[in-house]
Design a protein around this motif. Structure first.
Motif, mmCIF file in Angstrom:
data_model
loop_
_atom_site.group_PDB
_atom_site.id
_atom_site.type_symbol
_atom_site.label_atom_id
_atom_site.label_comp_id
_atom_site.label_asym_id
_atom_site.label_seq_id
_atom_site.Cartn_x
_atom_site.Cartn_y
_atom_site.Cartn_z
ATOM 1 N N ILE A 190 -9.884 2.247 -8.712
ATOM 2 C CA ILE A 190 -10.537 3.099 -10.027
ATOM 3 C C ILE A 190 -10.828 4.639 -9.303
ATOM 4 O O ILE A 190 -10.621 5.469 -9.888
ATOM 5 C CB ILE A 190 -10.663 2.017 -11.023
ATOM 6 C CG1 ILE A 190 -9.940 0.591 -11.991
ATOM 7 C CG2 ILE A 190 -11.478 3.647 -12.104
ATOM 8 C CD1 ILE A 190 -11.046 0.905 -12.560
ATOM 9 N N PHE A 191 -11.705 4.489 -9.159
ATOM 10 C CA PHE A 191 -13.087 5.662 -8.147
ATOM 11 C C PHE A 191 -12.349 6.293 -7.478
ATOM 12 O O PHE A 191 -11.896 7.492 -7.565
ATOM 13 C CB PHE A 191 -13.881 4.924 -7.537
ATOM 14 C CG PHE A 191 -15.083 6.505 -6.926
ATOM 15 C CD1 PHE A 191 -15.804 6.457 -7.701
ATOM 16 C CD2 PHE A 191 -15.067 6.966 -6.016
ATOM 17 C CE1 PHE A 191 -16.439 7.962 -7.506
ATOM 18 C CE2 PHE A 191 -15.748 7.907 -5.675
ATOM 19 C CZ PHE A 191 -16.384 8.259 -6.321
ATOM 20 N N ILE A 192 -11.367 5.591 -6.217
ATOM 21 C CA ILE A 192 -9.899 6.780 -6.122
ATOM 22 C C ILE A 192 -8.932 7.563 -6.239
ATOM 23 O O ILE A 192 -8.994 8.422 -6.164
ATOM 24 C CB ILE A 192 -9.745 5.560 -4.443
ATOM 25 C CG1 ILE A 192 -11.179 5.468 -3.379
ATOM 26 C CG2 ILE A 192 -9.061 7.127 -3.685
ATOM 27 C CD1 ILE A 192 -10.479 4.668 -2.226
ATOM 28 N N CYS A 193 -8.380 6.300 -7.287
ATOM 29 C CA CYS A 193 -7.516 7.262 -7.706
ATOM 30 C C CYS A 193 -7.748 8.374 -8.913
ATOM 31 O O CYS A 193 -6.882 8.605 -8.864
ATOM 32 C CB CYS A 193 -6.752 5.640 -8.352
ATOM 33 S SG CYS A 193 -6.125 4.206 -8.112
ATOM 34 N N THR A 194 -8.798 7.944 -9.787
ATOM 35 C CA THR A 194 -9.360 8.983 -10.583
ATOM 36 C C THR A 194 -9.842 10.124 -10.088
ATOM 37 O O THR A 194 -9.270 11.103 -10.458
ATOM 38 C CB THR A 194 -10.357 8.199 -11.965
ATOM 39 O OG1 THR A 194 -10.059 6.689 -12.138
ATOM 40 C CG2 THR A 194 -10.913 9.029 -12.375
ATOM 41 N N PHE A 231 -2.253 0.793 -9.410
ATOM 42 C CA PHE A 231 -2.974 1.522 -10.683
ATOM 43 C C PHE A 231 -2.059 2.787 -10.549
ATOM 44 O O PHE A 231 -1.737 3.377 -11.303
ATOM 45 C CB PHE A 231 -4.584 1.879 -10.561
ATOM 46 C CG PHE A 231 -5.586 1.121 -10.540
ATOM 47 C CD1 PHE A 231 -5.496 0.429 -11.825
ATOM 48 C CD2 PHE A 231 -6.393 0.690 -10.288
ATOM 49 C CE1 PHE A 231 -5.845 -0.329 -12.397
ATOM 50 C CE2 PHE A 231 -6.963 -0.349 -9.978
ATOM 51 C CZ PHE A 231 -7.424 -0.726 -10.911
ATOM 52 N N LEU A 232 -1.352 3.000 -9.460
ATOM 53 C CA LEU A 232 -0.553 3.895 -8.993
ATOM 54 C C LEU A 232 0.640 3.388 -9.183
ATOM 55 O O LEU A 232 1.997 4.416 -9.274
ATOM 56 C CB LEU A 232 -0.516 4.666 -7.435
ATOM 57 C CG LEU A 232 -1.435 4.706 -6.869
ATOM 58 C CD1 LEU A 232 -1.580 4.868 -5.238
ATOM 59 C CD2 LEU A 232 -1.852 6.259 -6.955
ATOM 60 N N ARG A 233 1.085 2.571 -10.043
ATOM 61 C CA ARG A 233 2.357 2.106 -10.279
ATOM 62 C C ARG A 233 2.401 2.254 -12.514
ATOM 63 O O ARG A 233 3.217 2.210 -12.624
ATOM 64 C CB ARG A 233 2.875 1.180 -10.050
ATOM 65 C CG ARG A 233 3.262 1.347 -8.292
ATOM 66 C CD ARG A 233 4.754 1.550 -8.268
ATOM 67 N NE ARG A 233 5.827 0.912 -8.643
ATOM 68 C CZ ARG A 233 6.758 1.238 -8.692
ATOM 69 N NH1 ARG A 233 7.282 2.304 -8.053
ATOM 70 N NH2 ARG A 233 7.951 0.312 -8.850
ATOM 71 N N ALA A 280 -10.886 11.306 -18.027
ATOM 72 C CA ALA A 280 -12.338 11.072 -16.459
ATOM 73 C C ALA A 280 -13.022 9.564 -16.927
ATOM 74 O O ALA A 280 -13.378 8.667 -16.560
ATOM 75 C CB ALA A 280 -12.717 12.862 -16.538
ATOM 76 N N TYR A 281 -13.110 9.655 -17.852
ATOM 77 C CA TYR A 281 -14.054 8.859 -18.489
ATOM 78 C C TYR A 281 -14.183 7.727 -19.949
ATOM 79 O O TYR A 281 -14.446 7.274 -19.803
ATOM 80 C CB TYR A 281 -15.372 10.013 -19.163
ATOM 81 C CG TYR A 281 -16.042 10.542 -18.689
ATOM 82 C CD1 TYR A 281 -17.212 9.802 -17.945
ATOM 83 C CD2 TYR A 281 -15.623 11.945 -18.779
ATOM 84 C CE1 TYR A 281 -17.337 11.158 -17.041
ATOM 85 C CE2 TYR A 281 -16.303 12.940 -17.771
ATOM 86 C CZ TYR A 281 -17.317 12.981 -16.658
ATOM 87 O OH TYR A 281 -18.006 12.888 -16.578
ATOM 88 N N LEU A 324 -8.357 15.824 -8.332
ATOM 89 C CA LEU A 324 -8.334 16.763 -7.700
ATOM 90 C C LEU A 324 -6.925 17.655 -7.967
ATOM 91 O O LEU A 324 -6.671 19.028 -7.707
ATOM 92 C CB LEU A 324 -8.941 16.352 -6.605
ATOM 93 C CG LEU A 324 -10.025 15.881 -6.258
ATOM 94 C CD1 LEU A 324 -10.498 15.834 -4.918
ATOM 95 C CD2 LEU A 324 -10.826 17.617 -6.402
ATOM 96 N N MET A 325 -5.908 16.927 -7.855
ATOM 97 C CA MET A 325 -4.294 17.315 -8.072
ATOM 98 C C MET A 325 -4.271 17.797 -9.414
ATOM 99 O O MET A 325 -3.308 18.830 -9.204
ATOM 100 C CB MET A 325 -3.290 16.204 -7.889
ATOM 101 C CG MET A 325 -4.007 15.089 -6.729
ATOM 102 S SD MET A 325 -2.960 13.667 -6.487
ATOM 103 C CE MET A 325 -1.059 14.368 -6.834
#
Length: 253
Positions: free
Chosen positions: A115-119, A14-16, A77-78, A124-125
């Protein structure tokens, strides 16, 4: 492959994802632009230039950018989690991972967790710089105390604390991800997953609304109503999680 390794693999994937990062970057820049325009507009109003053409133009610009940013954040977000869950189906990666011996149950929970953590982390960033700019402006206008009083009054009149608000929000977002996962897994990542998601949401809202009448019928306290609401959310997470997991375990990939 252990669940921890699968989770790391999903996080890395996901981060890539360039489209994911580009979307987050664009929305973050728009948030900053909107914040700067709004703060500039506040300065203009504080100087009493209410009828100037520049002010009217700025208001229109802020309104347009605000609408764009609002829908951009909603999409991120959704709606974007649909892409994150569906892309393995569309790219035939899901079948390859299962064929290579990846446990479907571990893959499901790893994917939802990633997905939960990345989103949440990226949201927040995205909100970090606009929040800092807003707080700096409050200090400059010497309006921090008024803002704090207004902020606290919101939770005072709703009988909620900030911690309870954040916890219920995160739990609600996890519930939403479970509904999205259920729709995407049943439809194998097809575009019609969004329509099924809407249907599930309508059904869930109706059932939740009916059950919430129990809180009013028995005159639950504010704390009791809050706990009952959390209970309903947890039940929804368990139900949709079970449906999506069982479907994935039996699915012919």
């Amino acid at each position: 492959m252990t669940g921890k390794l699968i989770f790391k693999m999903e996080l890395f994937k996901f981060l890539r994802d360039k489209s994911f990062l580009i979307t987050a970057g664009v929305i973050g820049i728009l948030n900053i632009v909107l914040t700067l325009l709004s703060l500039s507009l506040a300065s203009v109003f504080s100087d009493s230039y209410y009828e100037s053409t520049a002010t009217a133009s700025m208001i229109g610009t802020v309104a347009i950018v605000g609408v764009i940013v609002f829908f951009g954040n909603i999409i991120f977000a959704y709606v974007y989690p649909f892409h994150m869950i569906s892309m393995d189906y569309k790219n035939n990666v899901m079948a390859m991972m299962v064929a290579s011996g990846v446990n479907r149950r571990k893959l499901f929970f790893a994917k939802i967790g990633a997905i939960f953590i990345c989103t949440i982390a990226l949201m927040l960033m995205i909100a970090l710089i606009p929040t800092i700019l807003f707080l700096i402006k409050l200090v400059q206008l010497d309006a921090w105390n008024d803002f704090a009083d207004g902020f606290n009054s919101v939770f005072y009149y709703t009988d909620l604390s900030f911690g309870k608000f954040i916890f219920s929000g995160l739990l609600g977002y996890l519930n939403m991800l479970m509904v999205i996962a259920t729709a995407c897994i049943i439809m194998k990542g097809k575009n019609l997953s969004f329509l099924l998601f809407i249907g599930f949401n309508i059904l869930s809202s109706m059932v939740t609304g009916i059950l919430q009448t129990l809180a009013y019928s028995f005159d639950f306290s504010s704390t009791g109503s809050y706990i009952f609401q959390l209970f309903l959310t947890v039940i929804s997470i368990v139900v949709f999680g079970y449906i999506s997991l069982r479907t994935l375990e039996k699915q012919n990939l």
